[in-house]
Design an enzyme around this catalytic site. Sequence first.
Site, short mmCIF file in Angstrom:
data_model
loop_
_atom_site.label_atom_id
_atom_site.label_comp_id
_atom_site.label_asym_id
_atom_site.label_seq_id
_atom_site.Cartn_x
_atom_site.Cartn_y
_atom_site.Cartn_z
N GLY A 135 108.29 63.02 65.21
CA GLY A 135 107.80 61.69 64.86
C GLY A 135 106.29 61.65 65.01
O GLY A 135 105.63 62.67 64.92
N LYS B 257 87.95 45.48 70.56
CA LYS B 257 88.17 46.88 70.93
C LYS B 257 86.91 47.45 71.61
O LYS B 257 86.99 48.14 72.62
CB LYS B 257 88.48 47.68 69.66
N GLU C 199 97.94 64.26 70.34
CA GLU C 199 97.95 63.17 71.30
C GLU C 199 98.52 63.69 72.61
O GLU C 199 99.43 64.52 72.61
CB GLU C 199 98.80 62.01 70.78
N LEU D 259 93.54 67.95 67.01
CA LEU D 259 93.98 67.58 68.36
C LEU D 259 95.37 66.96 68.34
O LEU D 259 95.79 66.37 67.35
CB LEU D 259 92.97 66.64 69.02
N CYS E 62 101.37 61.45 62.61
CA CYS E 62 100.81 62.52 61.76
C CYS E 62 101.85 63.27 60.94
O CYS E 62 101.79 63.26 59.71
CB CYS E 62 100.03 63.50 62.63
N ASP F 126 83.09 50.56 65.69
CA ASP F 126 84.37 50.02 65.26
C ASP F 126 84.13 48.57 64.84
O ASP F 126 83.37 47.86 65.50
CB ASP F 126 85.41 50.08 66.39
C1 UGA Z 1 100.04 66.78 65.45
C2 UGA Z 1 99.49 68.23 65.43
O1 UGA Z 1 100.19 69.01 66.41
C3 UGA Z 1 97.99 68.25 65.71
O2 UGA Z 1 97.49 69.58 65.60
C4 UGA Z 1 97.29 67.35 64.69
O3 UGA Z 1 95.89 67.29 64.92
C5 UGA Z 1 97.86 65.95 64.77
O4 UGA Z 1 99.28 66.01 64.51
C6 UGA Z 1 97.18 65.10 63.74
O5 UGA Z 1 97.32 65.38 62.55
O6 UGA Z 1 96.39 64.22 64.12
P1 UGA Z 1 100.72 65.04 67.38
O7 UGA Z 1 101.22 64.16 66.27
O8 UGA Z 1 99.85 64.44 68.44
O9 UGA Z 1 99.87 66.28 66.77
O10 UGA Z 1 101.98 65.62 68.13
P2 UGA Z 1 102.74 67.03 68.23
O11 UGA Z 1 102.56 67.56 69.59
O12 UGA Z 1 102.41 67.90 67.11
O13 UGA Z 1 104.27 66.55 68.09
C7 UGA Z 1 104.75 65.93 66.88
C8 UGA Z 1 106.23 65.64 66.98
O14 UGA Z 1 106.98 66.86 66.95
C9 UGA Z 1 106.66 64.92 68.27
O15 UGA Z 1 107.62 63.94 67.94
C10 UGA Z 1 107.29 66.02 69.11
O16 UGA Z 1 108.26 65.53 70.00
C11 UGA Z 1 107.92 66.88 68.02
N1 UGA Z 1 108.14 68.30 68.41
C12 UGA Z 1 107.06 69.09 68.70
C13 UGA Z 1 109.42 68.82 68.43
O17 UGA Z 1 110.40 68.11 68.15
N2 UGA Z 1 109.59 70.14 68.76
C14 UGA Z 1 108.55 70.96 69.04
O18 UGA Z 1 108.78 72.16 69.33
C15 UGA Z 1 107.26 70.42 69.04
#
Ligand code: UGA
Length: 430
Positions: free
Chosen positions: A255, A35, A153, A151, A258, A30
């Site tokens: 939110g 960091k 978070e 993955l 990603c 990095d």
């Molecule tokens: C997301 C994808 O799930 C991962 O597979 C991907 O690798 C990642 O983006 C990325 O591109 O790096 P992440 O952003 O960590 O992962 O979070 P998620 O668990 O997907 O949730 C995203 C948002 O959707 C959150 O705000 C969560 O509260 C919301 N959500 C999720 C809902 O409102 N309802 C659901 O049923 C699921």
Amino acid sequence: MKICVIGTGYVGLVGSAVFADWGNQVIGVDNNPDKIKMIESGNMPIFEPGLKELVAKNINNGNLKFTNSLPEGISEAEIIFICVGTPMSDGGSADLKYIYQVAEEIALNMESPKIISIKSTVPVGTNRKVREFIKSKTSIEFASVSVPEFLREGSSIEDMNKTDRTVIGSNDSEALEKVSQLFNHLNSPIVKCDLESAELIKYASNSFLATKISFINEIAQICDLSGADVTKVAYGMGLDSRIGPKFLNASIGYGGSCFPKDVLALYKASEDFGYHFNILESVMKTNKNQKYYFLNKIKSIYGNSLEGKKVAALGLAFKNDTDDIRESVAIEVIKLLKELGAEVNVFDPEAMPNSQKVLGDENINYLNSKEEVFNDSDFLVILTEWKEFKDISNEYLLKLRDRNIFDGRNLLESSKIKELGINYYSIGRK
Ligand code: UGA
């Protein structure tokens, strides 16, 4: 295998620790010296369950080290993973400046053949363009591979160890096999394809998951209008193996760093190809409106002013198990409540320091526990799906002066709340 991981954000830091834990020799790079010092001293720049322990374990057993020097990082590596950010540009498409900066540095410092693999989320066609760019700056042979990351978070270590699939794109069959060897032990399918398909699998997956969320959020509105219960509807739909039960939780909207960025980037990239992606346009519109739908539930009780009201708020992070507030809808809702004149008592298990930087201190009290937010408050809003918010003792709920709960994550059991004589408003449940 000797691996260099460039970038120590979520993907890079978790990736380097997990690759090392699989028995590889990994060096994380990095360009931010603070960091690197922080990581080496055992403090993680992000909150991620299990990460601190995994990094410490693999530094101690000699599999993992970090450096500020990209030339040092790549000198011995067989595979280089580029894991730098691809933030949203002003126009909405992915900003690739960090990718190109790193690509240039690799090209100028590479002294032996390498496999250069992009793990960052990049639009279709990027790997090929980056390949041409590197080729224009070096005569050393190299292979280009796209290995998108899936993955989440909050559960990223488990996600890497128990992935549903690994996607590896390359037009170089030898490099494709070499990178596959890293993931063979996972016993999950490996999709071997061309560069463009790998890039598109990533965007299509995130966009499809975001579509599922917006879809269920619209169904929730129909539930509110018709008297159906969205949790039952989602359960009934999800039992169909063609649909599946996941990502059907109605909410205040998605939110994070990603989904909002990637859906917009795929939409913009489609426009550039001359295609108007109607579904994604609707997905984004629904998501943008969902927080106002939630806010209107509050307004339908209190009108357009919350002057003199104190709101108990649970949640700031964009989802549970993270301190990340990027594009967090919880933060947006708190801003809207403040705009209506409310004072807000808030608690989040991990995201308070990050939130304070964005929300400031005016009319907002950051409290030390979920119980304390109930002190002297009029009504409750639940904004992030932390498991611990499901379990709040009646003693605290009964402190709410107005006896109103607005649950933006459908966490509480409505029948129990009603028994207490408290009004309960959620997303798509009676
Ligand atoms: C997301 C994808 O799930 C991962 O597979 C991907 O690798 C990642 O983006 C990325 O591109 O790096 P992440 O952003 O960590 O992962 O979070 P998620 O668990 O997907 O949730 C995203 C948002 O959707 C959150 O705000 C969560 O509260 C919301 N959500 C999720 C809902 O409102 N309802 C659901 O049923 C699921």
